[in-house]
Scaffold this active site. Structure first.
Site, PDB file in Angstrom:
ATOM      1  N   TYR A 160       5.111  -4.917  15.618  1.00 38.75           N
ATOM      2  CA  TYR A 160       5.110  -4.778  14.165  1.00 38.75           C
ATOM      3  C   TYR A 160       6.029  -3.621  13.767  1.00 38.75           C
ATOM      4  O   TYR A 160       5.946  -2.535  14.341  1.00 38.75           O
ATOM      5  CB  TYR A 160       3.689  -4.514  13.647  1.00 38.75           C
ATOM      6  CG  TYR A 160       2.770  -5.734  13.694  1.00 38.75           C
ATOM      7  CD1 TYR A 160       3.230  -6.972  14.127  1.00 38.75           C
ATOM      8  CD2 TYR A 160       1.450  -5.632  13.288  1.00 38.75           C
ATOM      9  CE1 TYR A 160       2.389  -8.079  14.160  1.00 38.75           C
ATOM     10  CE2 TYR A 160       0.596  -6.737  13.313  1.00 38.75           C
ATOM     11  CZ  TYR A 160       1.076  -7.958  13.763  1.00 38.75           C
ATOM     12  OH  TYR A 160       0.242  -9.031  13.789  1.00 38.75           O
ATOM     13  N   ALA A 165      44.124  42.712  -4.710  1.00 47.44           N
ATOM     14  CA  ALA A 165      42.821  42.389  -5.308  1.00 47.44           C
ATOM     15  C   ALA A 165      42.985  42.018  -6.778  1.00 47.44           C
ATOM     16  O   ALA A 165      43.812  42.589  -7.485  1.00 47.44           O
ATOM     17  CB  ALA A 165      41.887  43.579  -5.182  1.00 47.44           C
ATOM     18  N   ARG A 204       0.806  -1.222   0.000  1.00 51.59           N
ATOM     19  CA  ARG A 204       0.000   0.000   0.000  1.00 51.59           C
ATOM     20  C   ARG A 204       0.844   1.279   0.000  1.00 51.59           C
ATOM     21  O   ARG A 204       0.337   2.373  -0.224  1.00 51.59           O
ATOM     22  CB  ARG A 204      -0.950  -0.015   1.207  1.00 51.59           C
ATOM     23  CG  ARG A 204      -2.062  -1.030   1.064  1.00 51.59           C
ATOM     24  CD  ARG A 204      -2.744  -1.347   2.399  1.00 51.59           C
ATOM     25  NE  ARG A 204      -1.955  -2.255   3.228  1.00 51.59           N
ATOM     26  CZ  ARG A 204      -2.334  -2.708   4.420  1.00 51.59           C
ATOM     27  NH1 ARG A 204      -3.492  -2.333   4.932  1.00 51.59           N
ATOM     28  NH2 ARG A 204      -1.562  -3.534   5.113  1.00 51.59           N
ATOM     29  N   ASN A 219      -7.319  -4.116  16.907  1.00 56.47           N
ATOM     30  CA  ASN A 219      -6.076  -4.756  17.329  1.00 56.47           C
ATOM     31  C   ASN A 219      -4.906  -3.877  16.907  1.00 56.47           C
ATOM     32  O   ASN A 219      -4.781  -3.506  15.750  1.00 56.47           O
ATOM     33  CB  ASN A 219      -5.989  -6.129  16.627  1.00 56.47           C
ATOM     34  CG  ASN A 219      -4.613  -6.752  16.750  1.00 56.47           C
ATOM     35  OD1 ASN A 219      -3.939  -6.584  17.759  1.00 56.47           O
ATOM     36  ND2 ASN A 219      -4.213  -7.476  15.711  1.00 56.47           N
TER      37      ASN A 219
HETATM   38  C1  UD1 Z   1      -2.082  -6.143  11.123  1.00 48.23           C
HETATM   39  C2  UD1 Z   1      -3.011  -7.031  11.927  1.00 48.23           C
HETATM   40  C3  UD1 Z   1      -4.271  -6.269  12.256  1.00 48.23           C
HETATM   41  C4  UD1 Z   1      -3.921  -5.014  13.021  1.00 48.23           C
HETATM   42  C5  UD1 Z   1      -2.884  -4.172  12.272  1.00 48.23           C
HETATM   43  C6  UD1 Z   1      -2.360  -3.087  13.181  1.00 48.23           C
HETATM   44  C7  UD1 Z   1      -2.589  -9.341  11.174  1.00 48.23           C
HETATM   45  C8  UD1 Z   1      -3.076 -10.471  10.375  1.00 48.23           C
HETATM   46  N1  UD1 Z   1      -3.330  -8.223  11.161  1.00 48.23           N
HETATM   47  O1  UD1 Z   1      -2.700  -5.850   9.885  1.00 48.23           O
HETATM   48  O2  UD1 Z   1      -5.146  -7.057  13.043  1.00 48.23           O
HETATM   49  O3  UD1 Z   1      -5.089  -4.252  13.255  1.00 48.23           O
HETATM   50  O4  UD1 Z   1      -1.761  -4.976  11.870  1.00 48.23           O
HETATM   51  O5  UD1 Z   1      -1.488  -2.220  12.511  1.00 48.23           O
HETATM   52  O6  UD1 Z   1      -1.568  -9.476  11.824  1.00 48.23           O
HETATM   53  N2  UD1 Z   1       4.911  -8.771   8.136  1.00 48.23           N
HETATM   54  C9  UD1 Z   1       5.902  -9.706   8.043  1.00 48.23           C
HETATM   55  N3  UD1 Z   1       5.684 -10.821   7.271  1.00 48.23           N
HETATM   56  C10 UD1 Z   1       4.533 -11.039   6.602  1.00 48.23           C
HETATM   57  C11 UD1 Z   1       3.512 -10.066   6.692  1.00 48.23           C
HETATM   58  C12 UD1 Z   1       3.719  -8.952   7.483  1.00 48.23           C
HETATM   59  O7  UD1 Z   1       6.970  -9.577   8.633  1.00 48.23           O
HETATM   60  O8  UD1 Z   1       4.442 -12.076   5.923  1.00 48.23           O
HETATM   61  C13 UD1 Z   1       5.146  -7.559   8.936  1.00 48.23           C
HETATM   62  C14 UD1 Z   1       5.095  -6.290   8.102  1.00 48.23           C
HETATM   63  O9  UD1 Z   1       6.391  -5.959   7.634  1.00 48.23           O
HETATM   64  C15 UD1 Z   1       4.537  -5.264   9.063  1.00 48.23           C
HETATM   65  C16 UD1 Z   1       3.741  -6.086  10.069  1.00 48.23           C
HETATM   66  O10 UD1 Z   1       4.130  -7.435   9.898  1.00 48.23           O
HETATM   67  O11 UD1 Z   1       5.558  -4.586   9.746  1.00 48.23           O
HETATM   68  C17 UD1 Z   1       2.229  -5.935   9.883  1.00 48.23           C
HETATM   69  O12 UD1 Z   1       1.881  -6.342   8.568  1.00 48.23           O
HETATM   70  P1  UD1 Z   1       0.738  -5.627   7.734  1.00 48.23           P
HETATM   71  O13 UD1 Z   1       0.623  -6.321   6.439  1.00 48.23           O
HETATM   72  O14 UD1 Z   1       0.952  -4.166   7.719  1.00 48.23           O
HETATM   73  O15 UD1 Z   1      -0.565  -5.970   8.617  1.00 48.23           O
HETATM   74  P2  UD1 Z   1      -1.938  -5.194   8.623  1.00 48.23           P
HETATM   75  O16 UD1 Z   1      -2.713  -5.549   7.421  1.00 48.23           O
HETATM   76  O17 UD1 Z   1      -1.723  -3.766   8.885  1.00 48.23           O
HETATM   77 CA    CA Z   2       0.127  -2.489   9.104  1.00 44.42          CA
END
Ligand code: UD1
Ligand code: CA
Length: 463
Positions: free
Chosen positions: A104, A427, A17, A173
């Site tokens: 995260y 100069a 995104r 969450n």
């Molecule tokens: C996630 C949560 C959601 C929460 C939100 C808060 C899940 C399934 N959902 O959604 O409930 O409200 O965060 O911000 O967890 N990442 C990895 N490996 C992967 C996928 C993601 O390391 O395979 C890391 C990303 O780099 C990122 C973090 O996990 O830093 C969150 O991933 P993201 O895809 O942003 O989750 P959200 O859709 O925001």
């Molecule tokens: Ca996120």
């Protein structure tokens, strides 16, 4: 209690995104990458050897960005979801007892006191996990917290999987959890991919733990700004603004005057002494240190530099990787480009550029000069328009100007060259040979005056 916490930071995702070629967690807010904010917070809760960052997309660059902290890494080759990201750590971490704090990498605003409170809450509870939630006016994009009639959390439902009814839930969450380590590692493999995204959702752990007879707790945060997850550039700008506001507020409370603070940008690691003044639209970046009683003029930018007490920087000046000693005056419109050292009380005036130059105490270059690869002593005067010709097309050459020398306006000093102590350069001279101390060097065409020449010319034209 502290050393019973292992921190896992998830930072392997692509960040679709963001619409970027760069990994999302490397985008910057408040002067640091998103993931560095998270790592710094984690270091307040656990020693580096108990912190693991999961990397995947642009793993090399993420590791490099965090290489100075001494933390560990785990590789998630394919981003198959937040649950999968934790699964790749299971092999190396499953033997450890205590708690696992999951953070995260795209959630940079969480404060250390909040995280400490979460760990404390989990440590004192009988829950299998405690997670941070908050209530948002617009919960779009976040996982919703589903609770039973007695207020206990039963599930987290992701936006994509939520029913219309569940989407109305405004408690979300945050993505920050503290698990009992044994139960997390035991039940983690039960996460599946039966959801619209086909991903392993870490959020499924709430239901899984419940199925095994364990409860989870929630810690509701009043200040929802702390749990802002960065998914788009709009979120990034919001986070950046929050960091900037906090930083200027902290500085103001510590005695720095900041005019129109909403226009001023100060990076996280900057320090500024009391009674210094930042004028509107200043940008103070990197590891800059500014002393007391300084003034940084409007629209000036200072990066990775050290300014002593009482330094005055006029508007529209740019200072990078330089040291400016106490009482020096810079600008307006000056540029200290790279690795300069300006001595105490020295002056660098308008439209003067310095590059890899030492300007000694009390020396002055007040207007329109270029001084590159030059070592200039004390109490030297550099006239308007004087230039060091430091580059011969192949190599950079040094210029030495010794104490008390006077370099006249529009002089051209062809390096390598040396101007002795106390000497004068007339100069307009083009200096190609070194000048001994206490001498006068004149290197320009002699002036010829032809009296009445103009008058005769006009008379000739008329006839
Ligand atoms: C996630 C949560 C959601 C929460 C939100 C808060 C899940 C399934 N959902 O959604 O409930 O409200 O965060 O911000 O967890 N990442 C990895 N490996 C992967 C996928 C993601 O390391 O395979 C890391 C990303 O780099 C990122 C973090 O996990 O830093 C969150 O991933 P993201 O895809 O942003 O989750 P959200 O859709 O925001
Ligand atoms: Ca996120």
């Amino acid at each position: 209690m502290q050393d019973s916490v292992t921190v896992v930071i998830l930072a392997a995702g692509l960040g679709t995104r963001m619409k970027s070629r760069h990994a999302k967690v490397l985008h910057r807010a408040g002067g640091l990458s998103l993931v560095e904010h998270v790592v710094r917070a984690a270091l307040n809760l656990a020693p580096p050897e108990r912190i693991v960052t999961v990397v995947g997309y642009q793993a090399g660059r993420v590791r490099e960005a965090l290489s100075g902290f001494g933390i560990g890494f785990a590789d998630q080759a394919e981003p198959k979801g937040t649950g999968h990201a934790l699964m790749v750590c299971r092999g190396s971490l499953a033997g450890r007892d205590g708690m696992v704090l999951v953070l995260y990498g795209d959630c940079p605003l969480l404060s250390v006191p909040t995280l400490a409170r979460l760990v404390e809450a989990q440590a004192c509870s009988r829950h299998a996990a405690t997670l941070i939630t908050t209530v948002l006016d617009d919960p779009h994009g976040y996982g919703r917290v589903v609770k039973d009639s007695s207020g206990g959390i039963t599930a987290i439902v992701e936006e994509k999987a939520a029913t219309a009814q569940q989407r109305l839930i405004r408690e979300i969450n945050s993505g920050i959890y503290c698990f009992r380590a044994d139960l997390l590692w035991k039940h983690l493999p039960e996460i599946g991919t039966a959801n619209p995204a086909g991903e392993y959702y870490l959020t499924d752990m709430v239901e899984i733990l419940r199925r095994h007879g364990h409860s989870c707790g929630t810690m509701l945060l009043d200040d929802s700004r702390e749990v802002l997850g960065i998914n788009t550039r709009v979120d990034l700008a919001v986070a950046d603004r929050i960091f900037r506001e906090c930083k200027v507020r902290e500085l103001m409370l510590a005695g720095v005057t900041i005019e129109k603070p909403e226009t001023v940008t100060v990076d996280e690691d900057v320090s500024i002494g009391p009674d210094s003044i930042l004028e509107p639209f200043t940008r103070i970046l990197g590891r800059t240190r500014i002393g007391e009683n300084c003034r940084i003029g409007a629209c000036s930018m200072v990066t990775d530099s050290t300014l002593g007490d009482g330094v005055q920087v006029g508007p529209f000046s740019i200072i990078g990787t330089s040291v400016v000693e106490a009482g020096a005056q810079i600008g307006p419109y000056a540029r200290l480009r790279l690795e300069n050292h300006v001595g105490a009380g020295a002056c660098v005036g308008n439209f003067v550029e310095l590059k890899k130059t030492r300007l000694g105490a009390g020396s002055k270059a007040m207007h329109l000069a270029y001084l590159g690869d030059a070592t200039i002593g004390k109490d030297v005067n550099i006239g308007a328009g004087a230039i060091t010709c430091n580059f011969d097309g192949v190599a950079k050459n040094p210029t030495h100007i010794h104490d008390g020398a006077f370099v006249g306006s529009n002089s051209t000093l062809v390096a390598p060259v040396e101007i002795g102590a106390g000497s004068y350069v007339a100069a307009g001279s083009v200096i190609t040979k070194s000048v001994p101390a206490n001498s006068l060097a004149v290197a320009r065409e002699h002036q010829v005056v032809k009296e009445d020449w103009a008058k005769r010319r006009r008379e000739k034209a008329r006839s």
